[in-house]
Design an enzyme around this catalytic site. Structure first.
Site, PDB file in Angstrom:
ATOM      1  N   HIS A  47      14.137  67.792 135.797  1.00 23.35           N
ATOM      2  CA  HIS A  47      14.229  69.024 135.019  1.00 23.35           C
ATOM      3  C   HIS A  47      15.262  68.884 133.896  1.00 23.35           C
ATOM      4  CE1 HIS A  47      15.665  73.354 134.618  1.00 23.35           C
ATOM      5  NE2 HIS A  47      14.367  73.461 134.385  1.00 23.35           N
ATOM      6  N   GLU A  74      11.066  65.993 132.285  1.00 22.26           N
ATOM      7  CA  GLU A  74      10.674  67.269 131.694  1.00 22.26           C
ATOM      8  C   GLU A  74      11.496  67.618 130.460  1.00 22.26           C
ATOM      9  OE1 GLU A  74      12.400  70.766 132.240  1.00 22.26           O
ATOM     10  OE2 GLU A  74      10.641  72.016 131.952  1.00 22.26           O
ATOM     11  N   ASP A  76      11.910  70.694 127.729  1.00 19.27           N
ATOM     12  CA  ASP A  76      11.507  71.938 127.070  1.00 19.27           C
ATOM     13  C   ASP A  76      11.434  71.611 125.585  1.00 19.27           C
ATOM     14  OD1 ASP A  76      11.717  73.521 129.461  1.00 19.27           O
ATOM     15  OD2 ASP A  76      13.888  73.389 129.238  1.00 19.27           O
ATOM     16  N   HIS A  89      16.026  73.847 125.289  1.00 17.02           N
ATOM     17  CA  HIS A  89      15.578  74.967 126.126  1.00 17.02           C
ATOM     18  C   HIS A  89      15.605  76.286 125.376  1.00 17.02           C
ATOM     19  CE1 HIS A  89      16.112  78.301 129.021  1.00 17.02           C
ATOM     20  NE2 HIS A  89      15.247  77.612 129.751  1.00 17.02           N
ATOM     21  N   GLU A 182       7.154  71.172 127.928  1.00 12.92           N
ATOM     22  CA  GLU A 182       6.882  72.614 127.983  1.00 12.92           C
ATOM     23  C   GLU A 182       6.921  73.207 126.585  1.00 12.92           C
ATOM     24  OE1 GLU A 182       9.576  74.985 130.384  1.00 12.92           O
ATOM     25  OE2 GLU A 182       8.794  76.845 129.507  1.00 12.92           O
TER      26      GLU A 182
HETATM   27  O1  G3P Z   1       9.479  74.459 133.323  1.00 13.21           O
HETATM   28  C1  G3P Z   1       9.858  74.740 134.614  1.00 13.21           C
HETATM   29  C2  G3P Z   1      11.168  75.424 134.558  1.00 13.21           C
HETATM   30  O2  G3P Z   1      11.990  74.594 133.805  1.00 13.21           O
HETATM   31  C3  G3P Z   1      11.024  76.752 133.909  1.00 13.21           C
HETATM   32  O3  G3P Z   1      12.226  77.305 133.604  1.00 13.21           O
HETATM   33  O4  G3P Z   1      13.732  78.119 131.870  1.00 13.21           O
HETATM   34  O5  G3P Z   1      14.220  75.969 132.991  1.00 13.21           O
HETATM   35  O6  G3P Z   1      12.348  76.127 131.373  1.00 13.21           O
HETATM   36  P1  G3P Z   1      13.164  76.844 132.400  1.00 13.21           P
HETATM   37 CA    CA Z   2      11.148  74.046 131.534  1.00 17.84          CA
END
Ligand code: G3P
Ligand code: CA
Length: 349
Positions: A47, A74, A76, A89, A182
């Site tokens: 993450h 991952e 963002d 993010h 994302e």
């Molecule tokens: O994408 C999964 C999770 O990361 C969603 O929350 O706010 O950390 O992008 P966020």
């Molecule tokens: Ca995310």
């Protein structure tokens, strides 16, 4: 949640059905995830990199996550003024960079500096720092990487840089680690005049990510963003994120899951959709069983070993419950090494 079905979606669904059928007879694996492709049968999704140890979304953090054995990295994504997808993010740069010091006169009326107002060249002038509360400057996670360094500079990474990092390490190690980008604030980007999904597709296509068997999963909280990708001919695997707030309640109904299954391959729910704040399993685990019944994989978020929910006695207990007692297919985690160690030890038992 309105669906915008089209010819491409129909073609995609039939291809997906073929893949499911072949997969069922050959390996009995679900539509997405191909668990045998994960090192320990469940997807370890790094993450934002390995932000438990190095500032989120930096190439250093992603390299650490890779080295810790994550299956997917991952990012963002946000766009720059010149339309470049960057790993970020927030819409604003204030919590994770020194933008206010470098460009003091470039804030909007709310006193925030928006990434979309800066070119990539400008953003590359910024130093990334560990996440702080912008008003106070206090660290959000005081026990993580400190902001005391003066010579060491982390930079904002582009999606292309992350891909080149992953593909280079895959070449060097023989692994096949994926990316899990994302689309953040897609409709907001559209309001600013940008076709976020087109920009994303351009980069992914340039680097050879084109089919459902490629090691990439695109995720979004906005159904329209994923549907837009399908309209653009995207055949990559897609995951519908589901937040914990009431606005996402329709998505966790049987009808909502039916709609998601028309364009996506999985769901990414908040952990609170599976285990409530009192530690009780939500709705007799209907979300995971309902998703699996529709060939949707389930990747909950976010495990943080230094910020466990009150109901979890330990990281291992939370992972055991999510991944094995309740059947989730993977997990987003800030400390990928913890999930890898848990899965390895469990496999060796
Ligand atoms: O994408 C999964 C999770 O990361 C969603 O929350 O706010 O950390 O992008 P966020
Ligand atoms: Ca995310």
């Amino acid at each position: 949640m309105e669906l915008k079905g089209n010819g491409h979606n129909a073609r995609y669904v039939s291809v997906k059905a073929m893949i499911i059928t072949i997969g069922f007879f050959v390996t009995a694996t679900p539509a997405l995830g191909e668990p045998e492709a994960y090192t320990y049968g469940k997807a370890v999704i790094a993450h934002r990199g390995a932000p438990g140890y190095l500032p989120e979304h930096t190439l250093e953090s992603y390299a650490m996550a890779y080295g810790q054995g994550a299956d997917y990295l991952e990012p963002d994504l946000m766009l720059t003024k010149d339309g470049v997808p960057i790993a970020l993010h927030d819409r604003t740069l204030n919590a994770t960079t020194n933008v206010a010091e470098v460009f003091p006169d470039r804030a909007r009326d709310d006193d925030r500096h928006y990434a979309i107002d800066f070119t990539l060249d400008e953003i590359k002038q910024l130093a990334v720092r560990e996440r702080v509360y912008p008003a106070s400057g206090e660290l959000v996670y005081p026990d993580r990487f400190p902001n005391t360094h003066e010579e060491l500079v982390f930079r904002v990474a582009t999606l292309a840089e992350l891909i080149e990092l992953v593909q280079g390490m895959n070449h060097a190690t023989g692994r096949n680690v994926g990316i899990y980008p994302e689309t953040k604030a897609s409709s907001w980007h559209a309001d600013q005049g940008y076709d976020f999904e087109r920009k994303l597709m351009d980069v992914l296509t340039e680097y050879g990510y084109e089919s459902a068997s490629d090691p990439v999963i695109v995720q979004s909280f906005e159904a329209e963003s994923l549907q837009r990708l399908r309209e653009l001919g995207c055949e990559l695997r897609l995951v519908q994120l589901i937040g914990g707030g009431p606005s996402a309640d329709p998505m966790v109904t049987p009808e909502g899951l039916d709609e998601i299954a028309e364009y996506a391959d999985g769901i990414g729910p908040s952990i609170s959709r599976i285990i409530d704040s009192a530690g009780e399993v939500v709705d007799d685990n209907a979300l995971i069983t309902g998703a699996h019944a529709r060939d949707l994989v389930v990747h909950p978020w976010t495990v943080r070993t230094d910020r466990l929910p009150d109901h979890a006695d330990s990281t291992e207990a939370l992972l055991e419950r999510l991944l094995f007692d309740l059947g989730a297919d993977g997990v987003f985690i800030d400390q990928p090494d913890a999930a890898v160690a848990f899965l390895r030890e469990r496999a060796e038992r």
